[in-house]
Design an enzyme around this catalytic site. Sequence first.
Site, PDB file in Angstrom:
ATOM      1  N   GLY A  33       0.762  -1.232   0.000  1.00  0.00           N
ATOM      2  CA  GLY A  33       0.000   0.000   0.000  1.00  0.00           C
ATOM      3  C   GLY A  33       0.791   1.280   0.000  1.00  0.00           C
ATOM      4  O   GLY A  33       0.213   2.352   0.168  1.00  0.00           O
ATOM      5  N   GLY A  39       2.598   2.323  -2.636  1.00  0.00           N
ATOM      6  CA  GLY A  39       2.656   2.871  -3.983  1.00  0.00           C
ATOM      7  C   GLY A  39       3.732   2.291  -4.869  1.00  0.00           C
ATOM      8  O   GLY A  39       4.151   2.947  -5.828  1.00  0.00           O
ATOM      9  N   SER A  53      16.243  -7.918  17.457  1.00  0.00           N
ATOM     10  CA  SER A  53      16.234  -6.523  17.902  1.00  0.00           C
ATOM     11  C   SER A  53      15.485  -6.303  19.209  1.00  0.00           C
ATOM     12  O   SER A  53      15.447  -5.181  19.698  1.00  0.00           O
ATOM     13  CB  SER A  53      15.624  -5.637  16.818  1.00  0.00           C
ATOM     14  OG  SER A  53      14.272  -5.974  16.580  1.00  0.00           O
ATOM     15  N   LYS A  76      10.257   1.929  12.636  1.00  0.00           N
ATOM     16  CA  LYS A  76      10.073   1.807  14.086  1.00  0.00           C
ATOM     17  C   LYS A  76       9.791   3.162  14.726  1.00  0.00           C
ATOM     18  O   LYS A  76       8.978   3.268  15.650  1.00  0.00           O
ATOM     19  CB  LYS A  76      11.307   1.161  14.697  1.00  0.00           C
ATOM     20  CG  LYS A  76      11.474  -0.303  14.287  1.00  0.00           C
ATOM     21  CD  LYS A  76      12.730  -0.923  14.871  1.00  0.00           C
ATOM     22  CE  LYS A  76      12.844  -2.389  14.463  1.00  0.00           C
ATOM     23  NZ  LYS A  76      14.064  -3.031  14.986  1.00  0.00           N
TER      24      LYS A  76
END
Length: 792
Positions: free
Chosen positions: A357, A359, A677, A720
């Site tokens: 979504g 593009g 992470s 993030k």
Amino acid sequence: MPDNQVFAPSVLPIFPMREQVVFPFMLFPLVIRPEGMVVIEEALKGKGLLGLVCCATPGEMCRVEDFFRVGTLCRITNVERQSDGSGKVTVEGLRRMRIVSTTQLTPYILAVVEVVEEHEHRGAVSEALMHSVHSMLSVAREHGRTLPEDVVEMIGRIRDPGRLADLVTVYLSLDMKAQQELLETYDSEERLKRVYLHLATEVQKASSRKISQGDATLSLRGQKEAVLRDHMKKIDEDLTGDDPRATEIKELRQKILSVDFAQEVRSIALKELGRLERLNTASPEYAVLRTYLEYLVAMPWGKGTIDNLDIDAAQIILDEDHHGLHEVKQRILEFLAVRALKSSSKGPILCFVGPPGVGKTSLGRSIARALGRKYIRMALGGMKDEAEVRGHRRTYVGAMPGRLVQAISRSEVNNPLIMLDEIDKIGQDFRGDPASALLEVLDPEQNSSFTDHYLDVPLDLSKVLFICTANQLDPIPGALRDRMEVIMLSGYSEEEKEQIAFRYLIAKEMEENGLANYPLEFSREAVRKIIRDYTREAGVRNLERKIASICRKVAREIAQGHPPHIDIDERSVEEMLGPKTFFSEVTGEKDLVGVVTGLAWTEAGGDILFIEASRMSGSKQLTITGHLGEVMQESVKAALSYVRSHAEQYGIESDFFDRSDLHVHVPAGAIPKDGPSAGVAIATALISLLTGRPVRRSLAMTGELTLTGQVLPIGGVREKVLAARRAGVRSVVLPERNRESLKEVEPDLLKELQIDYADEMSQVIALALRPKVLCTTGSSESGSCISVGPLG
């Protein structure tokens, strides 16, 4: 197990054939009328198995009583549905079968079938018969029977007498009755004998024709070909143009001479045209060779569009179609600048990687418009057949070029922009690996001489601008990934989504929902409410759906004669979309012991996750829950080892694990989670739990932790940070080595965030943990509480 060994169901859908018998190991194309597609759809519901049975009587109407009892069990390999309901279907013959009885007549025929067990022979007699067939086939070729070289090689490799008989039958000029008799001959030796007799009869007829024409005196092959060419030339001169075959060949010759071929390709085309002139129109190979030549001349060998090298105009077009995406736009403008200075430069292979979504696909269309190139989109998701890239060899019945060649032929230019969509979702099976076939296509150093199996001539793809899209980079094979220039597209911020909504989405949805004459006025507060309370995504697809939902409800009000909502504000949004779907998980929440806010990267963009730690009486048991992957489970164990080895530093009893069981949980257990992470967040949760110091809930952190307490860098920083901002986080702790990565984030996105950096775990603890709180009596609401311990 033989190649054609299948476990067929006892009841199969039956499709009637009119003039052609399909044999095992044969690929055959079918053109299905709309009313006949119901049989194909029924077969596809199962394993794609279908029975092909010939009709004994000619004509359009074919009753069950007119069917031959013996047919061929086939597998559907390809279906192309047409707009009028018809279809083009490719089937592969597997085994002979016999109809036992019919169970259904309408709307399609279902029959009880049994697979016929053939009588195979492997002995001296079979070997002698096979040698005789090979010898007679060589004689037939000398008398004018044309066979492709690939077919001749394949026939030479066959060691099974039954399969050899079936394959040679396909290339004999036999009527349907003779073909059906061979299909019903189950004994391989007997079938090979009959094929030999048919082949001998064909050779005898060919010899008789040559003798009657006076060509028997010509013994040398070169003399025979010269006489044959003279005959054909004389026939062409005598024809008035009423013969469709002569007209067809003449038109093909004119096209071959007029097309801007390379010399090698032109010589191949003229050679194949010469073969076509010598073929009988009734021969199956005539149609195959004619289709091949038509494809060859239809390719845009020397045709191409001129690139629009006006960089300023291209920038205007890109800015009109897409908001943001500065890195991608800069790369395209750089490509135009290089082409303006050096027109012979090779096109780059770009790969847009990012969440759904944002593009990626529509950006390719905008680039084509900016360059003035033809736009072609190829969806690669689920592709498993290598032939879809490289095409089929002409030896197969129903062979066709690969999708690349077909797309370039339809575009009529040799330098279109081809968008290879969802390249990370290519599959592979027994038909090959399409990703390996793309290695040559997507290599600027090799694709100037790409060879499609069907065309079998070098094709220059270096002028094509290839753009690939993917949601994830990891599933793409390393060799293929190395050939592409990867451009990462991260998610949009709330401000960017707001701009996109006002510049593109609202006008588009009003037009599509018939509100062009009833222009709605969305307030900025209304759009922000939709973004924050009703969507949570990296792209704008759900935002577009919510705007479309509001437009549909207004359209219904207008259609029913009710006063419509023209001014859409926050109240109108809540009335039309109902209670909000998403809530801020951080804002307003209390600081808790053992609960840490972490940051994660997903293929749909960034997200926050909560890591909880709990302690119970026990002895050295560690429980890990939350659908965590192997890497994240290892991070939990590494974090525990770090805490145990540094217990004295944080005021924790050194033997705490001997008398306790620990449980680490990450909520949203139905969602898989993995990656290193979260190591820093896990260690913070454990230290908070064991020291009794609450964690600042408004602070989020990310980073990989080593056993020595080093904080290692991570990826997806921008995603993030956007996730933290969206969730109401006020402070973010990042690894020190990610300081440079933050330069890629727009300064406007950092205005409401406090960014801190850490390269050691002790720094993270100093930033994240509040002092331990002790209350004199009861809780903090009924007694007095004091802070104990350092602030960091």
